[in-house]
Design an enzyme around this catalytic site. Structure first.
Site, PDB file in Angstrom:
ATOM      1  N   LYS A 120      60.555   7.250  23.260  1.00 40.12           N
ATOM      2  CA  LYS A 120      61.054   8.313  24.451  1.00 40.12           C
ATOM      3  C   LYS A 120      60.907   7.854  25.792  1.00 40.12           C
ATOM      4  O   LYS A 120      61.744   8.367  26.414  1.00 40.12           O
ATOM      5  CB  LYS A 120      59.877   9.407  24.158  1.00 40.12           C
ATOM      6  CG  LYS A 120      59.658  10.048  22.756  1.00 40.12           C
ATOM      7  CD  LYS A 120      58.758  11.008  22.834  1.00 40.12           C
ATOM      8  CE  LYS A 120      57.283  10.715  22.698  1.00 40.12           C
ATOM      9  NZ  LYS A 120      56.848   9.957  21.699  1.00 40.12           N
ATOM     10  N   ARG A 145      54.473  19.472  22.900  1.00 41.56           N
ATOM     11  CA  ARG A 145      53.845  18.638  21.734  1.00 41.56           C
ATOM     12  C   ARG A 145      53.185  19.746  20.726  1.00 41.56           C
ATOM     13  O   ARG A 145      52.546  19.062  19.601  1.00 41.56           O
ATOM     14  CB  ARG A 145      52.690  17.691  22.352  1.00 41.56           C
ATOM     15  CG  ARG A 145      52.921  16.433  22.128  1.00 41.56           C
ATOM     16  CD  ARG A 145      52.026  15.476  22.656  1.00 41.56           C
ATOM     17  NE  ARG A 145      51.927  14.078  22.486  1.00 41.56           N
ATOM     18  CZ  ARG A 145      52.274  13.279  23.291  1.00 41.56           C
ATOM     19  NH1 ARG A 145      52.852  13.400  24.517  1.00 41.56           N
ATOM     20  NH2 ARG A 145      52.223  11.946  23.040  1.00 41.56           N
ATOM     21  N   ARG A 192      53.236  -2.748  22.966  1.00 45.10           N
ATOM     22  CA  ARG A 192      53.394  -2.258  24.450  1.00 45.10           C
ATOM     23  C   ARG A 192      52.893  -2.827  25.583  1.00 45.10           C
ATOM     24  O   ARG A 192      51.557  -2.905  25.538  1.00 45.10           O
ATOM     25  CB  ARG A 192      53.545  -0.796  24.322  1.00 45.10           C
ATOM     26  CG  ARG A 192      54.015   0.115  25.438  1.00 45.10           C
ATOM     27  CD  ARG A 192      54.280   1.409  25.472  1.00 45.10           C
ATOM     28  NE  ARG A 192      52.996   2.208  24.932  1.00 45.10           N
ATOM     29  CZ  ARG A 192      53.059   3.392  24.775  1.00 45.10           C
ATOM     30  NH1 ARG A 192      54.477   4.130  24.839  1.00 45.10           N
ATOM     31  NH2 ARG A 192      52.292   4.234  24.124  1.00 45.10           N
ATOM     32  N   ARG A 246      47.886  -0.044  27.341  1.00 43.79           N
ATOM     33  CA  ARG A 246      47.149   0.922  27.616  1.00 43.79           C
ATOM     34  C   ARG A 246      45.971   0.914  26.502  1.00 43.79           C
ATOM     35  O   ARG A 246      46.048   0.600  25.417  1.00 43.79           O
ATOM     36  CB  ARG A 246      48.137   2.423  26.997  1.00 43.79           C
ATOM     37  CG  ARG A 246      49.009   2.498  28.141  1.00 43.79           C
ATOM     38  CD  ARG A 246      50.040   3.652  27.896  1.00 43.79           C
ATOM     39  NE  ARG A 246      49.742   4.572  26.942  1.00 43.79           N
ATOM     40  CZ  ARG A 246      50.575   5.532  26.598  1.00 43.79           C
ATOM     41  NH1 ARG A 246      51.741   5.575  27.020  1.00 43.79           N
ATOM     42  NH2 ARG A 246      50.054   6.412  25.883  1.00 43.79           N
ATOM     43  N   ARG A 275      46.605   8.994  16.737  1.00 41.82           N
ATOM     44  CA  ARG A 275      47.827   9.497  17.295  1.00 41.82           C
ATOM     45  C   ARG A 275      49.025   9.935  16.556  1.00 41.82           C
ATOM     46  O   ARG A 275      49.740  10.988  16.633  1.00 41.82           O
ATOM     47  CB  ARG A 275      48.504   8.858  18.564  1.00 41.82           C
ATOM     48  CG  ARG A 275      47.283   8.735  19.809  1.00 41.82           C
ATOM     49  CD  ARG A 275      47.824   7.508  20.634  1.00 41.82           C
ATOM     50  NE  ARG A 275      48.980   7.586  21.420  1.00 41.82           N
ATOM     51  CZ  ARG A 275      49.396   6.825  22.103  1.00 41.82           C
ATOM     52  NH1 ARG A 275      48.981   5.702  22.268  1.00 41.82           N
ATOM     53  NH2 ARG A 275      50.487   6.999  22.887  1.00 41.82           N
TER      54      ARG A 275
HETATM   55  P1  ADP Z   1      56.920   6.376  23.421  1.00 37.85           P
HETATM   56  O1  ADP Z   1      57.379   6.959  24.851  1.00 37.85           O
HETATM   57  O2  ADP Z   1      57.933   7.137  22.545  1.00 37.85           O
HETATM   58  O3  ADP Z   1      55.697   6.394  23.005  1.00 37.85           O
HETATM   59  P2  ADP Z   1      58.032   3.765  24.350  1.00 37.85           P
HETATM   60  O4  ADP Z   1      59.408   4.083  25.107  1.00 37.85           O
HETATM   61  O5  ADP Z   1      56.970   3.560  25.354  1.00 37.85           O
HETATM   62  O6  ADP Z   1      57.644   4.958  23.213  1.00 37.85           O
HETATM   63  O7  ADP Z   1      58.316   2.425  23.240  1.00 37.85           O
HETATM   64  C1  ADP Z   1      57.062   2.122  22.623  1.00 37.85           C
HETATM   65  C2  ADP Z   1      57.172   0.547  22.546  1.00 37.85           C
HETATM   66  O8  ADP Z   1      58.383   0.042  21.795  1.00 37.85           O
HETATM   67  C3  ADP Z   1      57.364  -0.033  23.960  1.00 37.85           C
HETATM   68  O9  ADP Z   1      56.766  -1.304  23.936  1.00 37.85           O
HETATM   69  C4  ADP Z   1      58.853  -0.233  24.067  1.00 37.85           C
HETATM   70  O10 ADP Z   1      59.319  -1.608  24.840  1.00 37.85           O
HETATM   71  C5  ADP Z   1      59.325  -0.452  22.692  1.00 37.85           C
HETATM   72  N1  ADP Z   1      60.494   0.021  22.219  1.00 37.85           N
HETATM   73  C6  ADP Z   1      61.108   1.203  22.721  1.00 37.85           C
HETATM   74  N2  ADP Z   1      62.278   1.562  22.175  1.00 37.85           N
HETATM   75  C7  ADP Z   1      62.569   0.423  21.098  1.00 37.85           C
HETATM   76  C8  ADP Z   1      63.489   0.170  20.457  1.00 37.85           C
HETATM   77  N3  ADP Z   1      64.736   0.810  20.146  1.00 37.85           N
HETATM   78  N4  ADP Z   1      63.471  -0.992  19.447  1.00 37.85           N
HETATM   79  C9  ADP Z   1      62.334  -1.806  19.902  1.00 37.85           C
HETATM   80  N5  ADP Z   1      61.401  -1.513  20.574  1.00 37.85           N
HETATM   81  C10 ADP Z   1      61.352  -0.525  21.558  1.00 37.85           C
HETATM   82  P1  AMP Z   2      52.049   9.676  25.831  1.00 43.47           P
HETATM   83  O1  AMP Z   2      51.789   9.044  27.188  1.00 43.47           O
HETATM   84  O2  AMP Z   2      53.026  10.887  25.706  1.00 43.47           O
HETATM   85  O3  AMP Z   2      52.006   8.914  24.793  1.00 43.47           O
HETATM   86  O4  AMP Z   2      50.824  10.516  25.873  1.00 43.47           O
HETATM   87  C1  AMP Z   2      49.193  10.183  26.185  1.00 43.47           C
HETATM   88  C2  AMP Z   2      48.379  11.228  25.751  1.00 43.47           C
HETATM   89  O5  AMP Z   2      48.196  11.991  26.583  1.00 43.47           O
HETATM   90  C3  AMP Z   2      48.212  11.766  24.428  1.00 43.47           C
HETATM   91  O6  AMP Z   2      47.698  10.841  23.178  1.00 43.47           O
HETATM   92  C4  AMP Z   2      47.454  12.989  24.389  1.00 43.47           C
HETATM   93  O7  AMP Z   2      46.216  12.874  24.373  1.00 43.47           O
HETATM   94  C5  AMP Z   2      47.967  13.541  26.129  1.00 43.47           C
HETATM   95  N1  AMP Z   2      49.211  14.157  26.299  1.00 43.47           N
HETATM   96  C6  AMP Z   2      50.378  14.088  26.727  1.00 43.47           C
HETATM   97  N2  AMP Z   2      51.216  14.955  26.544  1.00 43.47           N
HETATM   98  C7  AMP Z   2      50.625  16.028  25.954  1.00 43.47           C
HETATM   99  C8  AMP Z   2      50.852  17.266  25.806  1.00 43.47           C
HETATM  100  N3  AMP Z   2      52.065  17.767  25.794  1.00 43.47           N
HETATM  101  N4  AMP Z   2      49.981  18.124  25.041  1.00 43.47           N
HETATM  102  C9  AMP Z   2      48.619  17.227  24.911  1.00 43.47           C
HETATM  103  N5  AMP Z   2      48.187  16.250  25.263  1.00 43.47           N
HETATM  104  C10 AMP Z   2      49.260  15.459  25.712  1.00 43.47           C
END
Ligand code: ADP
Ligand code: AMP
Length: 219
Positions: A13, A87, A127, A160, A171
């Site tokens: 995302k 969410r 990541r 993270r 999660r």
């Molecule tokens: P989300 O925001 O949904 O949790 P991220 O965009 O942070 O996901 O992506 C999670 C990890 O996967 C990051 O390390 C990113 O660089 C990697 N990533 C994102 N999209 C892809 C993809 N299509 N293929 C491989 N790795 C990806």
């Molecule tokens: P993210 O960066 O989107 O992976 O979110 C990291 C963490 O923040 C999640 O695991 C939740 O604990 C909290 N969080 C982020 N967005 C929300 C949401 N819309 N509702 C509740 N918790 C959230």
């Protein structure tokens, strides 16, 4: 244009949102990023969110809805991409109410990034993020030019704390239980446009699928 990105943790995302805002000039509103900024600033909100985030649970709806309402109201005219919010079904309904209250606005499109669960652990544990500019990399899939260093500003990348395998598994459970129903909320809602996108493909292929859908709406 007001867009929501849905998807399990690690679906990509944040990665796709950054590409969408670069191409279409919208604002990126990431609830996770806002919460992490609140934590760094040591605010009451940040303190409240801490234990939920560290365990992989959701921060309570009332805290999140209040926080996002402010950000959405500010971004409403420019258009935005929501990342990580809503969410829960309750958050989605509150978002609808909020937009409706401001000149009958609504979410124009929902992009549902679909990823196989066995991909999630590899994506999340690999990541790496820039604490300065928020850029996101992956140790194998999307490497920075110099290992461990952000391409944009030379800052040392961090992992993270909630990307440990134990928290990632929590999660994922939280996603299945509380967030997956949000996809059906939008699919069952009259007049909403939801696209399922195969997010198992590499990041450029996913972007191409996303842009194809958004380009068609922009015409
Ligand atoms: P989300 O925001 O949904 O949790 P991220 O965009 O942070 O996901 O992506 C999670 C990890 O996967 C990051 O390390 C990113 O660089 C990697 N990533 C994102 N999209 C892809 C993809 N299509 N293929 C491989 N790795 C990806
Ligand atoms: P993210 O960066 O989107 O992976 O979110 C990291 C963490 O923040 C999640 O695991 C939740 O604990 C909290 N969080 C982020 N967005 C929300 C949401 N819309 N509702 C509740 N918790 C959230």
């Amino acid at each position: 244009m007001r867009i929501v990105l849905l998807g399990a943790p690690g679906a990509g995302k944040g990665t796709q949102c950054k590409r969408i805002v670069a191409k279409y000039g919208l604002l990126h509103l990431s609830s996770g990023d806002i919460l992490r900024q609140e934590r760094v600033a040591g605010t009451e909100l940040g303190k409240k969110a801490q234990s939920y985030m560290d365990s992989g649970a959701l921060v309570p709806d009332e805290v999140i809805v209040g926080m996002m309402a402010g950000a959405i109201n500010k971004a409403s005219e420019a258009g935005f991409v929501l990342d990580g919010f809503p969410r829960t079904v309750h958050q989605a309904a509150e978002l609808d109410r909020l937009l409706k209250a401001s000149d009958e606005k609504k979410i124009d499109v929902v992009l549902n990034l679909q990823i196989d669960e066995q991909m999630v652990a590899q994506r999340m544990t690999g990541r790496r993020s820039c604490p300065q500019c928020g850029a996101v990399y992956h140790i194998e899939n999307l490497k920075p030019k110099v290992e461990g260093i952000c391409d944009n500003d030379g800052t040392e990348l961090i992992q993270r704390p909630d990307d440990s395998i134990e928290v990632v598994m929590n999660r994922l459970k939280t996603y299945r239980r509380q967030t997956e129903p949000v996809v059906d909320y939008y699919k069952n809602k009259n007049g909403s446009t939801v696209y399922d996108i195969d997010a198992n493909k590499d990041a450029d292929e996913v972007s191409a699928l996303v842009f194809e859908k958004l380009d068609a709406l922009w015409l």
